[in-house]
Enzyme design. Structure first.
Site, PDB file in Angstrom:
ATOM      1  N   GLY A  46      29.267  31.802  41.418  1.00  0.00           N
ATOM      2  CA  GLY A  46      30.482  32.599  41.479  1.00  0.00           C
ATOM      3  C   GLY A  46      31.698  31.723  41.287  1.00  0.00           C
ATOM      4  N   GLN A  51      40.397  29.410  42.288  1.00  0.00           N
ATOM      5  CA  GLN A  51      39.716  28.152  41.951  1.00  0.00           C
ATOM      6  C   GLN A  51      40.102  27.629  40.571  1.00  0.00           C
ATOM      7  OE1 GLN A  51      35.629  29.686  43.190  1.00  0.00           O
ATOM      8  NE2 GLN A  51      35.494  27.522  43.711  1.00  0.00           N
ATOM      9  N   LEU A  98      32.136  25.135  44.203  1.00  0.00           N
ATOM     10  CA  LEU A  98      32.528  24.335  43.042  1.00  0.00           C
ATOM     11  C   LEU A  98      33.814  23.558  43.300  1.00  0.00           C
ATOM     12  CD1 LEU A  98      31.781  26.852  40.141  1.00  0.00           C
ATOM     13  CD2 LEU A  98      30.409  24.869  40.832  1.00  0.00           C
ATOM     14  N   HIS A 139      31.280  34.792  49.923  1.00  0.00           N
ATOM     15  CA  HIS A 139      31.965  33.518  49.676  1.00  0.00           C
ATOM     16  C   HIS A 139      33.195  33.725  48.776  1.00  0.00           C
ATOM     17  CE1 HIS A 139      31.753  29.027  48.695  1.00  0.00           C
ATOM     18  NE2 HIS A 139      32.518  29.478  47.729  1.00  0.00           N
TER      19      HIS A 139
HETATM   20 ZN    ZN Z   1      33.743  28.481  46.430  1.00  0.00          ZN
END
Ligand code: ZN
Length: 175
Positions: A46, A51, A98, A139
């Site tokens: 994901g 991000q 990530l 998440h």
């Molecule tokens: Zn994450």
């Protein structure tokens, strides 16, 4: 389409309270395409918009096609303004991010969850997910409120990933 830079732990955008999306436009569609490409390139399950530096309520998620026990394996989900509306069966799966590469921890999650939001056609959808996809939904939704998985655990509960251990061994052997 382009692979975007993934923001790393410490970047303030990861702590932003992201804005709701009121309508879909061309730049958001392009962002979705780039986020999917970036998620694939990073082998992630994901990726949330903050991000990649965009503080809006949007994430993409996909369980790899080889997770044969998951009915949604290989399917790409795009959700705007997602909300987890139902959860059941608490458990502690291993989790990473990530934006925090090299580290994992066992995090309290729910094995099943129902999420609602809007898809790429701006239709309101509800998805009931289990296992890894449910974990990803929880998440990624938290990312939109600036919450990271490490917020759920103590620092001593974090472990280096196996890949990191291996690469360290390789580095030692090579030095
Ligand atoms: Zn994450």
């Amino acid at each position: 389409m382009a692979v975007l830079q993934i923001r790393q732990y410490g970047d303030p955008v990861l702590r932003a309270k992201c804005k709701r999306v009121s309508r879909l436009d061309r730049s958001l569609r392009a962002l979705v395409d780039d986020m999917i490409e970036t998620m694939h390139e990073a082998n992630g399950v994901g990726l949330a918009a903050p991000q990649v530096g965009v503080p809006v309520r949007l994430f993409v998620a996909e369980v790899p096609a080889d997770h044969e026990d998951d009915p949604f394996a290989g399917q790409t989900f795009v959700l705007f303004n997602p909300e987890i509306v139902k959860v059941s069966d608490e458990y502690y799966p291993e989790e990473g991010c990530l934006s925090i590469p090299g580290w994992v921890a066992n995090v309290k999650r729910y094995e099943h969850c129902t999420i609602k939001g809007r898809d790429m056609t701006w239709k309101e959808v509800r998805i009931r997910a289990s296992g890894l996809l449910a974990q990803a939904f929880q998440h990624e939704t938290e990312h939109l409120d600036g919450v990271l998985f490490v917020d759920h655990v103590r620092p001593e509960d974090l472990r280096p990933t196996k890949r990191e251990e291996q690469s360290e061994e390789v580095a030692v052997a090579a030095s």
